[in-house]
Scaffold this active site. Structure first.
Site, PDB file in Angstrom:
ATOM      1  N   CYS A   1       0.826  -1.215   0.000  1.00  0.00           N
ATOM      2  CA  CYS A   1       0.000   0.000   0.000  1.00  0.00           C
ATOM      3  C   CYS A   1       0.852   1.253   0.000  1.00  0.00           C
ATOM      4  O   CYS A   1       1.996   1.239   0.453  1.00  0.00           O
ATOM      5  CB  CYS A   1      -0.851   0.075   1.270  1.00  0.00           C
ATOM      6  SG  CYS A   1      -1.899  -1.323   1.553  1.00  0.00           S
ATOM      7  N   ASP A   2       0.250   2.327  -0.464  1.00  0.00           N
ATOM      8  CA  ASP A   2       0.828   3.653  -0.265  1.00  0.00           C
ATOM      9  C   ASP A   2      -0.310   4.613   0.020  1.00  0.00           C
ATOM     10  O   ASP A   2      -1.337   4.586  -0.670  1.00  0.00           O
ATOM     11  CB  ASP A   2       1.611   4.111  -1.499  1.00  0.00           C
ATOM     12  CG  ASP A   2       2.355   5.411  -1.217  1.00  0.00           C
ATOM     13  OD1 ASP A   2       3.101   5.459  -0.220  1.00  0.00           O
ATOM     14  OD2 ASP A   2       2.176   6.389  -1.973  1.00  0.00           O
ATOM     15  N   THR A   3      -0.132   5.437   1.055  1.00  0.00           N
ATOM     16  CA  THR A   3      -1.170   6.386   1.462  1.00  0.00           C
ATOM     17  C   THR A   3      -0.594   7.790   1.475  1.00  0.00           C
ATOM     18  O   THR A   3       0.483   8.013   2.016  1.00  0.00           O
ATOM     19  CB  THR A   3      -1.705   6.037   2.869  1.00  0.00           C
ATOM     20  OG1 THR A   3      -2.229   4.700   2.846  1.00  0.00           O
ATOM     21  CG2 THR A   3      -2.824   6.984   3.301  1.00  0.00           C
TER      22      THR A   3
ATOM     23  N   GLY B   1      -3.337   3.662  -2.420  1.00  0.00           N
ATOM     24  CA  GLY B   1      -3.227   2.735  -3.543  1.00  0.00           C
ATOM     25  C   GLY B   1      -2.855   1.388  -2.953  1.00  0.00           C
ATOM     26  O   GLY B   1      -1.974   1.303  -2.093  1.00  0.00           O
TER      27      GLY B   1
END
Length: 197
Positions: free
Chosen positions: A76-78, A113
């Site tokens: 994930c990337d936030t 994402g």
């Protein structure tokens, strides 16, 4: 049905906690060495999904090489998006103070994402989640004390909604766990669809 082996490509203790919260006990944490240096001029959705895919690719490659079994790898990337600008983790304490002062009494978007890889079918899946967050008015002294605590220094947008930073949030539209960094509902639905849960 044998127990699923979930690999979390993240060193975030909050993401791990969220997976455990939905009953996933067999979680292996692997930290990707992907360099998170994509240009912040990219559209925010592209930025988060490309970063998540980069993290995922390094772990998939490592596990394939070692022939380690798994059901799914989750990366994930936030980030925060405010007035069209992508805001990641603060560079330092001063940056965190400035970011929080900009966000107060305003609305920002949190984008995550999420990139998944299923070993059995060798399939990839991509998901993007957006949550709208409203900040109330926060006195300067509260912001400064909060930053001194060190909590915001490793958080996108310089606050953690799962911790003290929750006091800044006056309202939320969308998935709350997404603000912590993992869109739980979307993830759960994806894993059910693939018979992992």
């Amino acid at each position: 049905m044998k127990e699923a082996i979930i690999v979390l490509a993240s060193q975030s203790p909050n993401r791990l906690k969220l997976l455990q919260q939905i009953g996933l006990k067999n979680v292996i944490v692997k930290v990707s060495n992907f360099e998170e240096n994509l240009p912040k001029t990219l559209p925010v959705k592209e930025f988060v999904i490309e970063t998540a895919k980069g993290k995922l690719a390094t772990i998939v490659e490592e596990m394939k090489k070692k022939e380690e079994p798994y059901s799914v790898i989750i990366a994930c990337d936030t980030v925060i998006e405010f007035n069209g600008e992508i805001i990641g983790k603060p560079a330092d304490a001063n940056d965190a103070v400035e970011t929080l002062k900009r966000l107060r009494k305003n609305t920002h978007n949190v984008y995550t994402g999420m990139a998944l890889h299923y070993q059995e079918t060798d399939q990839y899946e991509e998901l993007i989640e957006k949550t709208v967050v409203h900040f109330g008015d926060i006195p300067d002294r509260v912001i400064e004390e909060y930053v001194k605590s060190g909590e915001p220094l490793k958080k996108a947008g310089s606050y953690g909604i799962g911790e003290f930073g929750a006091v800044f949030v006056s309202g939320i539209e969308g998935c709350m766990p997404n603000v912590v960094g993992l869109p739980l509902h979307r993830l759960h639905q994806a894993l059910i669809a693939k018979n992992i849960l």
